[in-house]
Design an enzyme around this catalytic site. Structure first.
Site, PDB file in Angstrom:
ATOM      1  N   CYS A  54       2.087   4.541  11.298  1.00 22.14           N
ATOM      2  CA  CYS A  54       2.206   5.990  11.257  1.00 22.14           C
ATOM      3  C   CYS A  54       3.656   6.430  11.037  1.00 22.14           C
ATOM      4  O   CYS A  54       4.585   5.664  11.213  1.00 22.14           O
ATOM      5  CB  CYS A  54       1.692   6.582  12.557  1.00 22.14           C
ATOM      6  N   ARG A  79       3.327   6.033   4.893  1.00 22.67           N
ATOM      7  CA  ARG A  79       3.048   5.253   6.106  1.00 22.67           C
ATOM      8  C   ARG A  79       1.675   5.551   6.679  1.00 22.67           C
ATOM      9  O   ARG A  79       1.196   4.816   7.558  1.00 22.67           O
ATOM     10  CB  ARG A  79       4.109   5.540   7.170  1.00 22.67           C
ATOM     11  N   TRP A 127      -2.064   6.889  10.349  1.00 22.66           N
ATOM     12  CA  TRP A 127      -2.945   5.850   9.804  1.00 22.66           C
ATOM     13  C   TRP A 127      -3.789   5.382  10.974  1.00 22.66           C
ATOM     14  O   TRP A 127      -3.288   4.771  11.906  1.00 22.66           O
ATOM     15  CB  TRP A 127      -2.117   4.712   9.221  1.00 22.66           C
ATOM     16  N   ASN A 153       3.568   5.782  17.222  1.00 21.54           N
ATOM     17  CA  ASN A 153       3.280   4.780  16.200  1.00 21.54           C
ATOM     18  C   ASN A 153       3.096   3.451  16.920  1.00 21.54           C
ATOM     19  O   ASN A 153       4.010   2.992  17.608  1.00 21.54           O
ATOM     20  CB  ASN A 153       4.441   4.697  15.201  1.00 21.54           C
ATOM     21  N   GLY A 154       1.934   2.819  16.791  1.00 20.15           N
ATOM     22  CA  GLY A 154       1.689   1.547  17.443  1.00 20.15           C
ATOM     23  C   GLY A 154       0.350   1.506  18.134  1.00 20.15           C
ATOM     24  O   GLY A 154      -0.555   2.292  17.821  1.00 20.15           O
ATOM     25  N   GLU A 540       0.577 -12.495  -7.340  1.00 18.49           N
ATOM     26  CA  GLU A 540       1.125 -11.146  -7.218  1.00 18.49           C
ATOM     27  C   GLU A 540       0.440 -10.189  -8.184  1.00 18.49           C
ATOM     28  O   GLU A 540       0.161  -9.036  -7.834  1.00 18.49           O
ATOM     29  CB  GLU A 540       2.633 -11.181  -7.459  1.00 18.49           C
ATOM     30  N   LYS A 544      -1.547  -6.824  -6.958  1.00 14.77           N
ATOM     31  CA  LYS A 544      -1.227  -5.474  -7.424  1.00 14.77           C
ATOM     32  C   LYS A 544      -2.479  -4.774  -7.939  1.00 14.77           C
ATOM     33  O   LYS A 544      -2.710  -3.600  -7.657  1.00 14.77           O
ATOM     34  CB  LYS A 544      -0.174  -5.527  -8.538  1.00 14.77           C
ATOM     35  N   GLU A 547      -4.897  -3.944  -5.032  1.00 13.67           N
ATOM     36  CA  GLU A 547      -4.318  -2.950  -4.122  1.00 13.67           C
ATOM     37  C   GLU A 547      -4.535  -1.527  -4.609  1.00 13.67           C
ATOM     38  O   GLU A 547      -4.894  -0.649  -3.826  1.00 13.67           O
ATOM     39  CB  GLU A 547      -2.803  -3.174  -3.990  1.00 13.67           C
ATOM     40  N   HIS A 563     -12.171 -26.963 -10.970  1.00 16.40           N
ATOM     41  CA  HIS A 563     -12.667 -27.185  -9.612  1.00 16.40           C
ATOM     42  C   HIS A 563     -13.335 -25.943  -9.032  1.00 16.40           C
ATOM     43  O   HIS A 563     -13.351 -25.768  -7.806  1.00 16.40           O
ATOM     44  CB  HIS A 563     -11.524 -27.654  -8.715  1.00 16.40           C
ATOM     45  N   LYS A 669       2.434   1.580   3.930  1.00 12.40           N
ATOM     46  CA  LYS A 669       3.608   0.837   3.482  1.00 12.40           C
ATOM     47  C   LYS A 669       4.096  -0.150   4.528  1.00 12.40           C
ATOM     48  O   LYS A 669       4.323  -1.317   4.245  1.00 12.40           O
ATOM     49  CB  LYS A 669       4.728   1.821   3.136  1.00 12.40           C
TER      50      LYS A 669
END
Length: 674
Positions: A54, A79, A127, A153-154, A540, A544, A547, A563, A669
């Site tokens: 947050c 955030r 969040w 936040n937490g 990566e 991306k 996401e 395989h 983020k």
């Protein structure tokens, strides 16, 4: 307590930790031991359920408080954006609170319809963790009297037990959140005292009861123009202006108002008033912190004419690579200068092994760094997800080095990995982007990436800056250990200084990537393939895409196609293959030939191939359906170029699918959840 005023902050001579050598103290369930004036933390209990997400903003000063807080929340919306709220006081009407479900614009509309103003206040963008993302659960949260307001936040791990006890004592709860418990505990500690105690004392008593991690900001109607902030885990920064003071979760929130700031450390409690800032630990002992002067231009945190922050940050990569290199290399001597390093050359020469711990995109950089270090410094490297590192009881010790990679320098899992390594005697080096962050303070050495603030949730320029920092470190380590001679080093560093120009050239080809997005944005799946140091870029690229576009994508070693993944290939599966090569490197040429064979395997099974190849490669044009060319580069530096078309492809596909590029769903983020 130590008063930190704007005048004192301007000369930045104070705010240094006093000598507390050998002195233990307890925070929640954790025992911390300060071994020296330079902090060496030992964590003896489980650092679990960590969640740093947050956004918090607080302000005391002469400006109109609501615009300052809303502007700060806008810069922190990356955030969290499930809900938002604000509380202000100082206008004679007690504390006024406005909250709204959804993004910040919904809160702004609530304020437009029902204005508020004051001289101090706190705000929050959420969040969701405990409790659904509703207006009821949005921060700030009040106590029973309505005079105490908290943003948090937490996670408070023991909130259920605390809440039950408070309910038994007559407290009425309105929300499903763990945060509301904090407000009620502060109310209880204020009313239970035999004498009137200041707000900060009630907060100090409260945080000692909390198990978990938290950054909080608290205001009271009875103590105007005061904010009490405390940290145990999630980041919190204090801004020092001229007759105005700030608290926030991250630097961009306050950068338009001041560039003088310092980060709270775990166990810090700050009292912010119109006359300054006072700092103590949770036991009430005065402490000091070093003020940092941030050189970021505030405009760097704006979109700068780009449609999205992510696109702006992709285009900032030439500068990020250049700035990370600047001042650290001598092309005349072939040497690398890493000034923030409290590790001697003799220590580096004695190393037996290197561990690298990181999360997400930073883990992909770590995997590429493994190839760089092993090749140039001839040291074995083991790469771990930071979230898993300490749970496998890693065998790191005094003969080893642990590198921690984190954009923010505050990623909880990565901090825990660092502390685990240090407890076992390993030297530690942090690669991060934020001066004064926890990793930077606690590691034996730091390599700052100088990428500037990164606002988009999907990391781009931080990744290429991390690759640059890892390359510099690998060259430095090779020189110190004698596995790399100066002539070779000069050539490597010369090649590195050419990378920003090559990135600029590459970015002029964006239209080609956008055209591909038009053709493949409706795909349900993507496969990314690479060999050697290019495999991390395949990972990566897949990350991306998933996401920000919500398309299922997977990165895979090209040599492993037989395989399993060959079973997935059909005419509906686009396959992105990293197929660059360095003609001067025999190993690279061999890898390219093998990758070309994998490409043909995909084509033989009716798959669609998008190849990322080196300028001038005509052979691959005949084999692939589409080719995105990048400038030629040495094998170890090619990933810095290869990742750009992967980023742009993900970006353009996401835009065409109507996705929120800067704020993808369910992500934030600065977030780590164990």
């Amino acid at each position: 307590m130590l008063a930190i005023t704007g005048a004192i902050a301007s000369d930045r001579r104070i705010l240094r930790r006093p000598k507390l050598a050998g002195r233990p103290f307890r925070i929640a369930n954790s025992l911390w031991l300060i071994k020296s004036a330079k902090i060496n933390w030992l964590l003896t209990t489980d650092y679990r359920q960590l969640t740093f997400m947050c956004g918090i903003v607080g302000y005391v000063g002469k400006k109109r408080v609501v615009p300052v807080i809303i502007d700060g929340l806008r810069r922190l919306e990356y955030r969290g954006y499930d809900s938002a709220g604000i509380a202000v006081g100082g206008n004679g009407d007690g504390l006024q609170v406005r909250r709204a479900e959804g993004k910040l614009r919904n809160l702004e509309e609530v304020i437009r319809l029902k204005p508020l103003d004051g001289t101090y206040g706190i705000g929050h963008t959420r969040w969701a963790t405990h409790g659904r993302p509703t207006e009821e659960n949005a921060h700030p949260h009040r106590d029973c009297t309505g005079k105490i307001v908290v943003v948090h936040n937490g996670i408070v791990e023991n909130y259920v037990a605390l809440k039950k006890k408070l309910i038994d004592e007559g407290h009425k709860f309105r929300t499903e959140t763990d945060t509301e418990v904090i407000a009620h505990l502060i109310e209880k500690n204020l009313s239970a005292a035999d004498r009137k105690v200041p707000l900060e004392e009630a907060v100090r008593q409260t945080v000692k009861l909390l198990t978990g991690v938290f950054a909080i900001a608290v205001i009271s109607a009875d103590e105007p123009n005061k904010i009490v902030a405390a940290r145990n885990g999630p980041p919190a920064v204090i801004g020092l202006g001229k007759d105005e003071y700030f608290v926030a979760s991250d630097v961009p929130a306050i950068l338009y108002h001041t560039r003088d700031l310092f980060f709270l450390a775990d166990g810090d409690l700050a009292v912010i008033t119109s006359s300054g800032v006072q700092l103590t630990d949770f036991e009430g002992q005065p402490i000091t912190r070093q003020v940092q002067h941030i050189t970021w231009d505030p405009i760097m945190a704006e979109k700068g004419g780009f449609k999205h922050f992510m696109l702006k940050e992709i285009y900032e990569q030439p500068r990020a690579v250049r700035d990370t290199t600047l001042g650290r290399v001598s092309l005349d001597s072939g040497k690398v200068f890493l000034d923030e390093m409290d590790i001697t050359d003799e220590d580096f020469r004695k190393l037996e092994k290197v561990y690298i711990a990181a999360c997400g995109t930073s883990w992909h950089a770590a995997l590429a760094g493994k190839f760089m270090i092993e090749r140039l410094a001839k040291l074995p490297v083991e790469v771990d997800y930071a979230s898993e590192f300490r749970y496998r009881d890693p065998l790191t010790g005094p003969g080893d080095l642990t590198i921690l990679i984190t954009q923010s320098g505050e990623t909880a899992d990565t901090i825990a990995a660092m502390r685990e390594s240090r407890a076992k005697g390993s030297k530690t080096v942090g690669i991060c982007n934020v001066v004064g962050s926890m990793i930077a303070r606690e590691a034996n050495g730091t390599i700052y990436t100088h990428a500037g603030p990164e606002i988009g949730v999907a990391s781009t320029k931080a990744f290429t800056a991390q690759l640059t920092a890892l390359f510099l470190f690998a060259v430095h380590l090779g020189l110190v250990r004698g596995t790399l001679d100066l002539d070779h080093s000069k050539q490597l560093l010369t090649d590195l200084t050419l990378m920003p120009g090559k990135l600029e050239t590459l970015l002029t080809r964006d239209e080609e990537t956008e055209d591909l997005a038009k053709e493949y944005h409706r795909a349900h799946d993507f496969l990314f393939l690479g060999r050697g140091i290019h495999y991390p870029i395949a990972l990566e690229g897949a990350l991306k895409l998933k996401e920000i576009s919500y398309i299922h994508a997977e990165g895979y070693p090209a040599g492993e196609m037989k395989h399993g993944p060959n079973a997935l290939i059909d005419e509906d599966l686009p396959v992105v293959i990293l197929a660059t090569h360095d003609k001067t490197d025999p190993g690279s040429v061999l890898r390219y030939e093998k990758t070309l064979s994998n490409l043909k395997e995909v084509k033989a099974r009716s798959g669609t191939v998008i190849a990322i190849a080196t300028d001038g490669d005509e052979e691959i044009r005949e084999a692939a359906d589409h080719v995105l060319y990048v400038p030629d580069a040495p094998e170890l530096l090619a990933p810095i170029l290869e990742v750009v078309p992967c980023q742009l492809l993900a970006y353009h596909i996401a835009v065409r699918r109507g996705c929120d590029v800067d704020q993808p769903r369910n992500l934030a983020k600065s977030v780590t959840v164990e």
